[in-house]
Write an enzyme that holds these catalytic residues in place. Structure first.
Site, PDB file in Angstrom:
ATOM      1  N   CYS A  42       0.797  -1.240   0.000  1.00 53.07           N
ATOM      2  CA  CYS A  42       0.000   0.000   0.000  1.00 53.07           C
ATOM      3  C   CYS A  42       0.827   1.286   0.000  1.00 53.07           C
ATOM      4  O   CYS A  42       0.583   2.163  -0.852  1.00 53.07           O
ATOM      5  CB  CYS A  42      -0.969   0.010   1.175  1.00 53.07           C
ATOM      6  SG  CYS A  42      -1.256  -1.563   1.968  1.00 53.07           S
ATOM      7  N   ARG A  96       6.634 -11.222   5.567  1.00 50.05           N
ATOM      8  CA  ARG A  96       6.184 -10.972   6.932  1.00 50.05           C
ATOM      9  C   ARG A  96       6.754 -12.050   7.833  1.00 50.05           C
ATOM     10  O   ARG A  96       6.749 -13.233   7.477  1.00 50.05           O
ATOM     11  CB  ARG A  96       4.654 -10.974   7.014  1.00 50.05           C
ATOM     12  CG  ARG A  96       3.997  -9.898   6.177  1.00 50.05           C
ATOM     13  CD  ARG A  96       2.482  -9.981   6.222  1.00 50.05           C
ATOM     14  NE  ARG A  96       1.878  -9.038   5.272  1.00 50.05           N
ATOM     15  CZ  ARG A  96       0.577  -8.976   5.012  1.00 50.05           C
ATOM     16  NH1 ARG A  96      -0.257  -9.812   5.623  1.00 50.05           N
ATOM     17  NH2 ARG A  96       0.115  -8.087   4.132  1.00 50.05           N
ATOM     18  N   GLN A 108       0.933 -11.259  -3.535  1.00 48.93           N
ATOM     19  CA  GLN A 108      -0.495 -10.966  -3.548  1.00 48.93           C
ATOM     20  C   GLN A 108      -0.961 -10.545  -4.944  1.00 48.93           C
ATOM     21  O   GLN A 108      -0.191  -9.964  -5.705  1.00 48.93           O
ATOM     22  CB  GLN A 108      -0.804  -9.810  -2.581  1.00 48.93           C
ATOM     23  CG  GLN A 108      -0.490 -10.101  -1.132  1.00 48.93           C
ATOM     24  CD  GLN A 108      -0.661  -8.855  -0.275  1.00 48.93           C
ATOM     25  OE1 GLN A 108      -0.131  -7.793  -0.593  1.00 48.93           O
ATOM     26  NE2 GLN A 108      -1.393  -8.970   0.814  1.00 48.93           N
ATOM     27  N   ASP A 111      -2.511  -7.994  -5.568  1.00 47.43           N
ATOM     28  CA  ASP A 111      -2.865  -6.794  -4.818  1.00 47.43           C
ATOM     29  C   ASP A 111      -3.350  -5.690  -5.750  1.00 47.43           C
ATOM     30  O   ASP A 111      -2.991  -5.645  -6.927  1.00 47.43           O
ATOM     31  CB  ASP A 111      -1.639  -6.302  -4.043  1.00 47.43           C
ATOM     32  CG  ASP A 111      -2.016  -5.499  -2.810  1.00 47.43           C
ATOM     33  OD1 ASP A 111      -3.229  -5.336  -2.565  1.00 47.43           O
ATOM     34  OD2 ASP A 111      -1.114  -5.038  -2.099  1.00 47.43           O
ATOM     35  N   HIS A 162      -4.998  -1.339  -5.551  1.00 47.61           N
ATOM     36  CA  HIS A 162      -5.501  -0.192  -4.805  1.00 47.61           C
ATOM     37  C   HIS A 162      -6.242   0.739  -5.745  1.00 47.61           C
ATOM     38  O   HIS A 162      -5.758   1.032  -6.845  1.00 47.61           O
ATOM     39  CB  HIS A 162      -4.360   0.541  -4.096  1.00 47.61           C
ATOM     40  CG  HIS A 162      -3.736  -0.287  -3.015  1.00 47.61           C
ATOM     41  ND1 HIS A 162      -2.646  -1.105  -3.239  1.00 47.61           N
ATOM     42  CD2 HIS A 162      -4.085  -0.452  -1.717  1.00 47.61           C
ATOM     43  CE1 HIS A 162      -2.347  -1.736  -2.115  1.00 47.61           C
ATOM     44  NE2 HIS A 162      -3.192  -1.363  -1.179  1.00 47.61           N
ATOM     45  N   LYS A 219     -14.705  -2.815   5.958  1.00 42.19           N
ATOM     46  CA  LYS A 219     -14.160  -3.759   4.978  1.00 42.19           C
ATOM     47  C   LYS A 219     -15.153  -4.872   4.674  1.00 42.19           C
ATOM     48  O   LYS A 219     -16.062  -5.168   5.458  1.00 42.19           O
ATOM     49  CB  LYS A 219     -12.844  -4.358   5.472  1.00 42.19           C
ATOM     50  CG  LYS A 219     -12.978  -5.207   6.730  1.00 42.19           C
ATOM     51  CD  LYS A 219     -11.658  -5.891   7.064  1.00 42.19           C
ATOM     52  CE  LYS A 219     -11.819  -6.763   8.312  1.00 42.19           C
ATOM     53  NZ  LYS A 219     -10.641  -7.624   8.568  1.00 42.19           N
ATOM     54  N   HIS A 276      -8.222  -0.841  -0.598  1.00 36.45           N
ATOM     55  CA  HIS A 276      -7.302  -1.984  -0.682  1.00 36.45           C
ATOM     56  C   HIS A 276      -8.134  -3.189  -1.120  1.00 36.45           C
ATOM     57  O   HIS A 276      -9.139  -3.504  -0.478  1.00 36.45           O
ATOM     58  CB  HIS A 276      -6.678  -2.291   0.675  1.00 36.45           C
ATOM     59  CG  HIS A 276      -6.045  -1.108   1.358  1.00 36.45           C
ATOM     60  ND1 HIS A 276      -4.680  -0.968   1.504  1.00 36.45           N
ATOM     61  CD2 HIS A 276      -6.594  -0.013   1.939  1.00 36.45           C
ATOM     62  CE1 HIS A 276      -4.426   0.166   2.156  1.00 36.45           C
ATOM     63  NE2 HIS A 276      -5.567   0.755   2.438  1.00 36.45           N
TER      64      HIS A 276
END
Length: 419
Positions: free
Chosen positions: A119, A148, A166, A168, A170, A250, A296
């Site tokens: 992000c 992580r 991911q 991912d 945005h 979310k 996200h």
């Protein structure tokens, strides 16, 4: 405790079935991946496993392009200053891999971190150049590699790792665009899940927690927009009071696999905090500067975990388009070798992933071995097939084989190979 003996039997049956489908066991049998102590929680992808990964990634990329996402790529190692500005250094540092360059070997000492999420880096790309309300919504997508630190006791094959990628994305938009973007995302997610074999899913709407940023007015608007979008699409949903992120409400999307287990995969989170912290702005219709809403979103979550879920859901028998080896052409007698090679060439011309098996072994042995590796289709080629220009087709799970003309079989497989 279980209410009835039948419920207990069902639970024990699920445990037994889960053991048979364990992706770690199937991963070894199918030669897909492995882990080792030198890189705990990191996947060593073998050629067949990486083929599944690439097929899934190519499929997702195609769907993102169809939905007007702009694919980007951001650094994996980023200075702590950005993580301090985003708030991750204070809130998430214990889960981050920190890297440091020794002063003896560099002119300056810098403390960096491997990114645990994408992000803050996406905001950096958004911040390049002035944005107008006419530019929004702006949809960025990245197959972002993240790291992580997970305690060693919590890691579990592909399901929980330290290094992952991911699907991912945005979305930078105005408050008024949240509802329409939610609808578009759910439609995209529904299509992807259906193509991957999951006809239905559950939606959980998590609302404002006690500790949060942003005014009640903004939270009202965001929660209302998410809820309205779900209702407009006719999806049932569950409200989870107070379980939203501190920066916004979310949606979580939960799949149920073939043996009844639930997996939370997709997510869609409205964020009013990070754009402000990182100075993301756009010029509104009023000529003034405003902070965009940052959404996200992910459909699969992480490729590693989702591939683990797919392997267990299908018990290794993946749909043809995802299978690493789609066809194995096996000879029954050595006289058929030339025809086997000819078939392999024709299949490859059609974009079908195939291999030949010309070993001096009995056909029953070859079939058994390739079935263990979950190869969807096996051609058995003997003198009769050579003479008649046919193939004997055996599909995984079927005891009987069917003999057909080669051209007809290639057409059938090519059609089946498209999603």
């Amino acid at each position: 405790a279980w209410a009835t003996e039948k419920d207990l039997e069902q639970h024990l049956l699920q445990i037994e079935e889960a053991e048979k489908r364990d992706h770690r066991k199937l991963g070894r049998e199918m030669d897909l991946f492995h882990f080792q102590e030198e890189a705990p929680g990191m996947v060593f992808w073998h050629p067949y496993g990486w083929t599944i990964y690439r097929q899934l990634q190519n499929y997702v990329r195609e769907k993102l392009e169809e939905n007007d996402y702009l694919e980007i790529n951001t650094p994996q190692v980023v200075d702590r200053k950005l993580w301090e500005a985003s708030g991750h250094w204070d809130k998430y540092r214990e889960n981050m891999f920190i890297t440091e360059i020794d002063e003896e070997h560099a002119n300056e000492k810098r403390v960096n971190a491997l990114k645990p999420m994408n992000c803050p880096c996406h905001v950096q790309i958004y911040n390049q150049g002035i944005k107008s309300y006419r530019d929004l919504p702006l949809r960025y997508a990245e197959f972002g590699s993240c790291h992580r630190y997970e305690p060693s006791g919590t890691m579990h094959g592909l399901m929980r790792v330290r290094g992952f990628t991911q699907d991912d994305g945005h979305i930078f938009c105005t408050e008024n665009q949240i509802e329409s973007e939610t609808e578009k995302f759910i439609e995209l997610l529904s299509r992807v899940y259906k193509d991957l074999g999951f006809e239905s899913f559950e939606i959980k709407l998590s609302t404002r927690p006690e500790v949060r940023v942003g005014s009640d007015e903004v939270w009202d608007k965001a929660e209302s927009a998410l809820e309205s979008a779900i209702k407009n699409l006719g999806h049932p949903y569950e409200i989870v009071e107070g379980d939203g992120a501190f920066y916004g409400p979310k949606l979580d999307f939960v799949l149920t696999d073939a043996i009844g287990r639930e997996w939370q995969c997709g997510t869609f989170q409205a964020d009013f905090n990070l754009p402000e912290r990182l100075d993301a702005e756009f010029i509104g219709e009023d000529g003034k500067k405003h902070h965009p809403v940052m959404i996200h979103r992910a459909v699969l979550g992480s490729f590693e975990r989702f591939i683990g879920i797919l392997i267990e859901n299908y018990s290794g028998k993946l749909p043809l388009w995802l299978a690493p080896q789609q066809v194995v052409v096996a000879s029954i007698v050595s006289d058929a070798n030339e025809y086997v090679n000819e078939i392999v060439s024709k299949l490859k011309e059609e974009g079908i992933r195939c291999e030949s098996d010309l070993r001096n072994e009995k056909i029953s042995y070859k079939v058994r071995e390739h079935s263990l590796k979950k190869v969807p289709i096996i051609f058995a080629i003997g003198k009769k097939e050579v003479a008649e220009n046919t193939v004997s087709v055996r599909r995984i799970g079927n005891k009987d084989s069917v003999t057909k003309p080669l051209s007809e079989v290639i057409k059938e497989i090519s059609k089946e190979n498209s999603i």
